[in-house]
Design an enzyme around this catalytic site. Sequence first.
Site, PDB file in Angstrom:
ATOM      1  N   LEU A 110      63.140   1.117  59.426  1.00  9.91           N
ATOM      2  CA  LEU A 110      62.611   1.788  60.628  1.00  9.91           C
ATOM      3  C   LEU A 110      63.610   1.652  61.770  1.00  9.91           C
ATOM      4  O   LEU A 110      64.101   0.564  62.036  1.00  9.91           O
ATOM      5  CB  LEU A 110      61.281   1.145  61.041  1.00  9.91           C
ATOM      6  CG  LEU A 110      60.211   1.022  59.946  1.00  9.91           C
ATOM      7  CD1 LEU A 110      58.975   0.347  60.519  1.00  9.91           C
ATOM      8  CD2 LEU A 110      59.855   2.375  59.347  1.00  9.91           C
ATOM      9  N   GLY A 136      73.989  -2.702  69.157  1.00 10.73           N
ATOM     10  CA  GLY A 136      73.127  -3.800  69.624  1.00 10.73           C
ATOM     11  C   GLY A 136      71.820  -3.731  68.860  1.00 10.73           C
ATOM     12  O   GLY A 136      71.789  -3.223  67.744  1.00 10.73           O
ATOM     13  N   ASN A 182      72.048  -2.099  56.426  1.00  7.06           N
ATOM     14  CA  ASN A 182      72.281  -2.362  57.852  1.00  7.06           C
ATOM     15  C   ASN A 182      73.730  -2.738  58.113  1.00  7.06           C
ATOM     16  O   ASN A 182      74.339  -2.282  59.081  1.00  7.06           O
ATOM     17  CB  ASN A 182      71.350  -3.468  58.336  1.00  7.06           C
ATOM     18  CG  ASN A 182      70.064  -2.864  58.892  1.00  7.06           C
ATOM     19  OD1 ASN A 182      69.821  -1.673  58.745  1.00  7.06           O
ATOM     20  ND2 ASN A 182      69.257  -3.688  59.527  1.00  7.06           N
ATOM     21  N   GLY A 223      81.053   4.190  71.115  1.00  8.70           N
ATOM     22  CA  GLY A 223      80.352   3.650  72.291  1.00  8.70           C
ATOM     23  C   GLY A 223      80.755   2.207  72.513  1.00  8.70           C
ATOM     24  O   GLY A 223      81.764   1.744  71.967  1.00  8.70           O
ATOM     25  N   GLU A 234      62.007  -2.622  55.157  1.00 13.90           N
ATOM     26  CA  GLU A 234      61.759  -1.484  56.052  1.00 13.90           C
ATOM     27  C   GLU A 234      63.099  -0.934  56.528  1.00 13.90           C
ATOM     28  O   GLU A 234      64.086  -1.669  56.623  1.00 13.90           O
ATOM     29  CB  GLU A 234      60.909  -1.908  57.245  1.00 13.90           C
ATOM     30  CG  GLU A 234      61.378  -3.145  57.969  1.00 13.90           C
ATOM     31  CD  GLU A 234      62.409  -2.875  59.066  1.00 13.90           C
ATOM     32  OE1 GLU A 234      63.002  -3.845  59.524  1.00 13.90           O
ATOM     33  OE2 GLU A 234      62.630  -1.713  59.449  1.00 13.90           O
ATOM     34  N   LYS A 294      69.416   1.147  73.052  1.00 14.25           N
ATOM     35  CA  LYS A 294      69.642   2.544  72.653  1.00 14.25           C
ATOM     36  C   LYS A 294      68.530   3.373  73.252  1.00 14.25           C
ATOM     37  O   LYS A 294      67.564   2.802  73.794  1.00 14.25           O
ATOM     38  CB  LYS A 294      69.675   2.674  71.139  1.00 14.25           C
ATOM     39  CG  LYS A 294      68.335   2.400  70.501  1.00 14.25           C
ATOM     40  CD  LYS A 294      68.338   2.839  69.065  1.00 14.25           C
ATOM     41  CE  LYS A 294      66.934   2.934  68.547  1.00 14.25           C
ATOM     42  NZ  LYS A 294      66.883   3.494  67.210  1.00 14.25           N
ATOM     43  N   LYS A 353      71.687  -9.396  64.099  1.00 14.00           N
ATOM     44  CA  LYS A 353      71.139 -10.574  63.401  1.00 14.00           C
ATOM     45  C   LYS A 353      71.281 -10.442  61.890  1.00 14.00           C
ATOM     46  O   LYS A 353      71.575 -11.415  61.189  1.00 14.00           O
ATOM     47  CB  LYS A 353      69.690 -10.819  63.799  1.00 14.00           C
ATOM     48  CG  LYS A 353      68.652 -10.006  63.066  1.00 14.00           C
ATOM     49  CD  LYS A 353      67.263 -10.492  63.412  1.00 14.00           C
ATOM     50  CE  LYS A 353      66.249  -9.523  62.876  1.00 14.00           C
ATOM     51  NZ  LYS A 353      66.158  -9.544  61.398  1.00 14.00           N
ATOM     52  N   LYS A 406      47.891 -10.539  72.402  1.00 15.79           N
ATOM     53  CA  LYS A 406      48.366  -9.268  71.840  1.00 15.79           C
ATOM     54  C   LYS A 406      47.237  -8.625  71.040  1.00 15.79           C
ATOM     55  O   LYS A 406      46.980  -7.434  71.138  1.00 15.79           O
ATOM     56  CB  LYS A 406      49.577  -9.571  70.947  1.00 15.79           C
ATOM     57  CG  LYS A 406      50.386  -8.365  70.534  1.00 15.79           C
ATOM     58  CD  LYS A 406      51.512  -8.732  69.586  1.00 15.79           C
ATOM     59  CE  LYS A 406      52.823  -8.935  70.258  1.00 15.79           C
ATOM     60  NZ  LYS A 406      53.982  -8.979  69.322  1.00 15.79           N
ATOM     61  N   CYS A 410      68.226  -5.738  65.045  1.00 15.94           N
ATOM     62  CA  CYS A 410      68.492  -5.804  63.604  1.00 15.94           C
ATOM     63  C   CYS A 410      69.952  -5.956  63.227  1.00 15.94           C
ATOM     64  O   CYS A 410      70.320  -6.939  62.593  1.00 15.94           O
ATOM     65  CB  CYS A 410      67.886  -4.583  62.925  1.00 15.94           C
ATOM     66  SG  CYS A 410      66.093  -4.645  62.983  1.00 15.94           S
TER      67      CYS A 410
END
Length: 427
Positions: free
Chosen positions: A147, A254, A205, A250, A145, A318, A260, A35, A257
């Site tokens: 994001l 999923g 979250n 919907g 974060e 998504k 979990k 990577k 984030c």
Amino acid sequence: MHIGVIGTGYVGLVTGACLAEFGLDVTCVDIDREKIELLKKGIIPIFEPGLEDLVKKNLKEGRLHFSEDVASAIKNNLVVFITVGTPPKSDGSCDMRYVESVAEMIRENADGYKVIVNKSTVPVGTGRWMKEFVNRNVDVVSNPEFLREGAAITDFMYPERVIIGAESEQAIAIMKDIYIPLYLKETPFVITSIETAELIKYACNAYLALKITFINEIANLCEYVGANVDDVARAMGLDSRIGSKFLHPGPGYGGSCFPKDIKALISKSKEVGYDFLLLKTTVEVNQRQREIAVKKIIDALSGEVKGRVIGILGLSFKPNTDDIRESPALYIAGRLIEEGAKVKAFDPAAMANAKSVLPQIRYEKNAYGVAEKADAIVLAVEWSQFRRLDLVRISRIMKERIFVDLKNVYDKKQLQSLGFKYVCWGR
Ligand code: UDX
Ligand code: UDX
């Protein structure tokens, strides 16, 4: 100021590129040598709009560097961000092995004062554990974060708030200095304790997932009472205490984030002796919503899918991402195959990832290839490419005209006027 970022997943890469864009000197490191070699050439191994340009620009301007030498990244930088993966264990608790291995590296290499910044989502109490475990002249900060994949750069550059969980004035001053470009824009900063900052991330979250799950249940109820969920959601959202975001029904949430993080919060709560009932129910309802989506499709085909051809539009969790982690679309595709259907699909970005999980799917080049001779078509992910399909053409090339709209994108009357049997959520 010199910054180290350990872990170059979508969070680490976005964090490193954006901090370099802020004018800081940033070294991103990862144990994945392959990577790093790609990144040194400006090749980004993930699909995140705008990230490749930002990385290339900052590489060229000499503020962004890539290396697999974690030890030097710790030695040579005043501030070290931890953005390694914190995946779920089978019991739902957080797998901390990557964070622990980084903490060991810090214990071995942190000579001189350092600020260690946890940006990965970590269980409440991790920061305090890390300070004791590392046992060097370091301050540990929680800087979670927020994001969203597909919008990660915008979310980093224009956050609605920055959370800093820290104990020392020096660490707080250094973090404010790092985020000075946001400070100048008067972005609100919440400066609090380490544990509180860690819990804020989970609370946000979990609440967002709860809100989605709530509108999914309302959508289901609308079908029983003949109400319209789109109007319910719109009217709810006009109440400023509720807000319109994340009220789209919907097949359930999923991603890498929400699933979990909720399970990790349930697990942590249990560990400290608290039974978080609301979240346990949220997980249950979310799983049920996927099964309700499968049943919708089977019922649309009059209860029998064996040997029938079902086309699926969208496989990622998504739009605007290639990420298939906990994707409802992929789950549904797998269940239809289990029921004996012949499944074909198209996704603008996630096909390579999906193929490695479900090779039985016939992968098409576009939405029309999916519709060709299909008994039913399922809109599973609201990619913009699927929002303005040529429905007349679709109606002509399908074998049967069954359209299951799992994201309530289309207008029911319009589809019915074109001869489609149209199925959606709650309207
Ligand atoms: C991660 C966490 O999964 C998430 O909970 C948190 O909110 C943000 O950071 P993500 O960036 O998607 O999200 O992680 P992932 O895609 O798993 O990438 C982590 C990277 O860290 C990988 O490239 C991995 O090779 C690297 N890594 C892992 C290290 O560099 N060192 C390690 O010791 C372990
Ligand atoms: C989420 C949080 O939004 C972000 O703040 C956090 O840092 C990481 O987790 P992400 O998982 O990338 O971001 O995706 P998000 O846009 O939040 O969507 C999560 C899931 O909820 C997706 O499966 C999406 O399809 C679903 N969703 C979202 C709905 O079903 N309805 C909605 O109204 C919104």
